[in-house]
Design an enzyme around this catalytic site. Sequence first.
Site, mmCIF file in Angstrom:
data_model
loop_
_atom_site.group_PDB
_atom_site.id
_atom_site.type_symbol
_atom_site.label_atom_id
_atom_site.label_comp_id
_atom_site.label_asym_id
_atom_site.label_seq_id
_atom_site.Cartn_x
_atom_site.Cartn_y
_atom_site.Cartn_z
ATOM 1 N N PRO A 58 15.784 30.771 8.754
ATOM 2 C CA PRO A 58 15.828 29.449 9.467
ATOM 3 C C PRO A 58 15.865 29.636 11.107
ATOM 4 O O PRO A 58 16.676 29.312 11.871
ATOM 5 C CB PRO A 58 17.396 29.238 9.046
ATOM 6 C CG PRO A 58 18.076 30.443 9.064
ATOM 7 C CD PRO A 58 16.787 31.290 8.276
ATOM 8 N N CYS A 59 14.322 29.665 11.501
ATOM 9 C CA CYS A 59 14.177 29.556 12.733
ATOM 10 C C CYS A 59 14.419 28.187 13.418
ATOM 11 O O CYS A 59 14.382 27.919 14.534
ATOM 12 C CB CYS A 59 12.735 29.933 12.977
ATOM 13 S SG CYS A 59 11.712 28.916 11.892
#
Length: 155
Positions: free
Chosen positions: A123-124
């Site tokens: 989850p950037c």
Amino acid sequence: MGTFTWSTLATPIGELVLVRSELGLARVAFGTEGAAREGEEAAYPEAEKQLGEYFAGRRREFDLPLDWRFSSGFRREAQRALLEIPFGQTRSYGELARQVDNSKAVRAVGTACATNPLPIVVPCHRVLRSDGSLGGYRGGPEAKRWLLELECASG
């Protein structure tokens, strides 16, 4: 390098291309990237199911084998640290740099987020600028905003 298969998945933020190797999910690309669709087209039912549940607000984390071959060195270290940011929470690029014990590597953390081969699953989108603004996102600012709102509403 191994054999790849790929499939596409329609999502609320656009088409995603899922690339799978013998080790697991190797790449998630936004359809707008014009990602190379190497190898055969073949469904990846488990990834498609889990992503569908995530987009429907029924999944908070993914349980998929990941193939990290498209990442190495500090980038891989920073990208793996993204997995430690809980659903519905965010971190700044500076906080992530400190988390990987390199507080001066804020720009390198930004590059690691920008080159993340497994967005959404890794989850950037949960990383923001220190002033709270969105920062960049490969899928575009609207997609990043949508993902953060989904997690906030589902949290």
